[in-house]
Design a protein around this motif. Structure first.
Motif, PDB file in Angstrom:
ATOM      1  N   UNK A 177      25.404  91.544   6.839  1.00  0.00           N
ATOM      2  CA  UNK A 177      26.205  90.932   7.906  1.00  0.00           C
ATOM      3  C   UNK A 177      27.612  91.520   7.908  1.00  0.00           C
ATOM      4  N   UNK A 178      28.207  91.643   6.734  1.00  0.00           N
ATOM      5  CA  UNK A 178      29.554  92.209   6.649  1.00  0.00           C
ATOM      6  C   UNK A 178      29.579  93.642   7.175  1.00  0.00           C
ATOM      7  N   UNK A 179      28.559  94.409   6.835  1.00  0.00           N
ATOM      8  CA  UNK A 179      28.486  95.801   7.284  1.00  0.00           C
ATOM      9  C   UNK A 179      28.292  95.874   8.797  1.00  0.00           C
ATOM     10  N   UNK A 180      27.432  95.013   9.330  1.00  0.00           N
ATOM     11  CA  UNK A 180      27.189  95.005  10.771  1.00  0.00           C
ATOM     12  C   UNK A 180      28.456  94.629  11.527  1.00  0.00           C
ATOM     13  N   UNK A 181      29.172  93.655  11.045  1.00  0.00           N
ATOM     14  CA  UNK A 181      30.426  93.271  11.702  1.00  0.00           C
ATOM     15  C   UNK A 181      31.428  94.417  11.684  1.00  0.00           C
ATOM     16  N   UNK A 182      31.527  95.096  10.564  1.00  0.00           N
ATOM     17  CA  UNK A 182      32.461  96.214  10.459  1.00  0.00           C
ATOM     18  C   UNK A 182      32.076  97.342  11.408  1.00  0.00           C
ATOM     19  N   UNK A 183      30.772  97.449  11.732  1.00  0.00           N
ATOM     20  CA  UNK A 183      30.295  98.497  12.641  1.00  0.00           C
ATOM     21  C   UNK A 183      30.380  98.076  14.107  1.00  0.00           C
ATOM     22  N   UNK A 184      30.907  96.893  14.380  1.00  0.00           N
ATOM     23  CA  UNK A 184      31.104  96.462  15.754  1.00  0.00           C
ATOM     24  C   UNK A 184      30.172  95.380  16.247  1.00  0.00           C
ATOM     25  N   UNK A 185      29.300  94.869  15.370  1.00  0.00           N
ATOM     26  CA  UNK A 185      28.360  93.824  15.769  1.00  0.00           C
ATOM     27  C   UNK A 185      28.894  92.466  15.303  1.00  0.00           C
ATOM     28  N   UNK A 186      29.959  92.030  15.930  1.00  0.00           N
ATOM     29  CA  UNK A 186      30.576  90.773  15.514  1.00  0.00           C
ATOM     30  C   UNK A 186      29.619  89.610  15.716  1.00  0.00           C
TER      31      UNK A 186
ATOM     32  N   UNK B   8      23.220  81.928   8.307  1.00  0.00           N
ATOM     33  CA  UNK B   8      23.265  82.075   6.849  1.00  0.00           C
ATOM     34  C   UNK B   8      21.837  82.141   6.323  1.00  0.00           C
ATOM     35  N   UNK B   9      21.640  82.915   5.256  1.00  0.00           N
ATOM     36  CA  UNK B   9      20.297  83.037   4.685  1.00  0.00           C
ATOM     37  C   UNK B   9      20.387  83.250   3.189  1.00  0.00           C
TER      38      UNK B   9
ATOM     39  N   UNK C  42      20.114 100.824  12.565  1.00  0.00           N
ATOM     40  CA  UNK C  42      20.834 101.772  13.424  1.00  0.00           C
ATOM     41  C   UNK C  42      22.059 101.076  13.993  1.00  0.00           C
ATOM     42  N   UNK C  43      23.054 100.864  13.143  1.00  0.00           N
ATOM     43  CA  UNK C  43      24.225 100.088  13.522  1.00  0.00           C
ATOM     44  C   UNK C  43      25.269 100.902  14.267  1.00  0.00           C
ATOM     45  N   UNK C  44      25.204 102.228  14.154  1.00  0.00           N
ATOM     46  CA  UNK C  44      26.288 103.025  14.703  1.00  0.00           C
ATOM     47  C   UNK C  44      27.549 102.828  13.868  1.00  0.00           C
ATOM     48  N   UNK C  45      28.678 103.113  14.443  1.00  0.00           N
ATOM     49  CA  UNK C  45      29.930 102.883  13.736  1.00  0.00           C
ATOM     50  C   UNK C  45      30.076 103.659  12.451  1.00  0.00           C
ATOM     51  N   UNK C  46      29.405 104.804  12.360  1.00  0.00           N
ATOM     52  CA  UNK C  46      29.509 105.626  11.165  1.00  0.00           C
ATOM     53  C   UNK C  46      28.610 105.207  10.025  1.00  0.00           C
ATOM     54  N   UNK C  47      27.774 104.195  10.205  1.00  0.00           N
ATOM     55  CA  UNK C  47      26.853 103.745   9.157  1.00  0.00           C
ATOM     56  C   UNK C  47      25.646 104.675   9.127  1.00  0.00           C
ATOM     57  N   UNK C  48      25.308 105.195   7.960  1.00  0.00           N
ATOM     58  CA  UNK C  48      24.162 106.085   7.804  1.00  0.00           C
ATOM     59  C   UNK C  48      22.887 105.251   7.774  1.00  0.00           C
ATOM     60  N   UNK C  49      22.010 105.356   8.796  1.00  0.00           N
ATOM     61  CA  UNK C  49      20.796 104.526   8.806  1.00  0.00           C
ATOM     62  C   UNK C  49      19.822 104.869   7.688  1.00  0.00           C
TER      63      UNK C  49
END
Length: 335
Positions: free
Chosen positions: A18-27, A37-38, A65-72
């Motif tokens: 979740x933290x990584x997705x938010x940082x990649x633009x998926x707020x 929460x899980x 495939x989050x984009x934002x420079x994250x390597x899938x």
């Protein structure tokens, strides 16, 4: 409530993801109000309260495939190794559907081997598209061949479609766009011959069939029209009929298992390929309970008249057949 229900469509969601997705633009995930929460303990408690004895865990949209420079590629490996660890801690209750780093098909096939062979995943979850490249694209043929050779369980899962900013009209994408995206992919896989070529596929269509049962007759009319317009020797004449291909698919009962959706599926393909899905944790427990109530009270009247068994018994038996393939997703015949 009887015991033994198998949930083929449920999600795990580590906080680090979740933290990584938010940082990649998926707020917010696909326009929903927030990230759920899980943790494994809560998931097990959820299952126990509802008579679910086994759940296949997968990563939901937006996937790896989050984009934002994250390597899938790196993210898929991390997600799958985390999921395998959760399953290893609770092997009697959880199984894993691995994530693949699409749209890189070569990397996806490599991660499939890593996830199935060393990690013991029972199959994969495939997004309808990754970074705009749909899984029905011809570039994915080698992946579909590998999945069929291994007889893997493949849960198709929608994500926000390309251009959702204009098409969602301010609504959360899971409300309608998810169903459109699933429908367009399943029909494309059928119309383009992918499903007909790969008979070992164990493809699960989510969300009570999405819109597929309602669109298949229209697709069949288009297919017939295409054939009539082609000369007799054209390959289009040898493609299997769309209506026949759907009988080989599996259909999970997550989302809206209303009489409209259930009757559409049962009328089209019968009930031997229906499996249960909760869509937890993205579907909260209170909503899952509403869906369970729909299944209890609105199991199609046609099935009642035909003397078919209750949905828990039927979907559990169907899931057992789905998950107990002879190869159990072992290495494919082509290596």
């Amino acid at each position: 409530m009887s015991e033994g229900v198998v949930d083929v469509h449920s999600h795990f969601l580590p906080q680090w993801y979740v933290d990584l997705a938010r940082a990649a633009g998926h707020e917010l995930p696909d326009g929903m109000p927030g990230w759920p929460a899980w943790n494994a303990a809560d998931h097990l408690g959820f299952m126990a309260e509802r008579g679910i004895t086994r759940s296949l865990l997968s990563l939901s949209s937006p996937g790896v495939a989050l984009g934002g420079g994250v390597d899938p590629v790196d993210l898929a490996k991390r997600v799958n190794e985390y999921g395998a660890m959760v399953v290893a801690d609770h092997p009697d209750h959880f199984g894993l559907l691995a994530s693949l780093p699409l749209p890189d098909v070569d990397a996806a096939i490599a991660e499939l081997g890593h996830s199935i062979d060393p990690l013991g995943a029972e199959g994969v979850i495939l997004p309808t598209h990754a970074l705009g490249t749909y899984v029905a694209d011809a570039s994915h043929e080698a992946l579909w061949r590998e999945l069929a050779d291994r007889e893997c369980v493949v849960l198709l899962h929608p994500t926000s479609p390309v251009g959702w900013e204009a098409t969602a009209l301010g609504q959360p994408r899971p409300m309608a766009d998810f169903l459109f995206d699933t429908g367009r992919v399943v029909l494309a896989l059928a119309m383009r011959g992918t499903l007909g070529r790969h008979h070992g596929l164990r493809l699960v269509v989510p969300h009570s069939g999405s819109l597929v049962p309602m669109l298949v007759d229209r697709a069949a009319m288009f297919q017939l029209g295409q054939r009539l317009a082609m000369p007799p020797g054209d390959p289009a004449h040898t493609e299997p009929a769309v209506t026949g291909i759907l009988g080989d698919l599996r259909w999970d009962l997550s989302g809206t298992p209303t009489p409209t959706h259930l009757d559409a599926i049962v009328d089209r393909v019968g009930d031997d390929h229906l499996v249960y899905g909760s869509d937890f944790c993205f579907t909260p427990p209170v909503a899952v309970d509403l869906q369970l109530g729909l299944l209890d009270n609105a199991w199609p009247t046609r099935t009642t008249r035909l003397g078919l068994p209750p949905w828990r018994e039927k979907t559990t038996a169907n899931a057992a057949r789905l998950l107990q393939a002879p190869t159990r997703c072992a290495r494919g015949t082509d290596g």
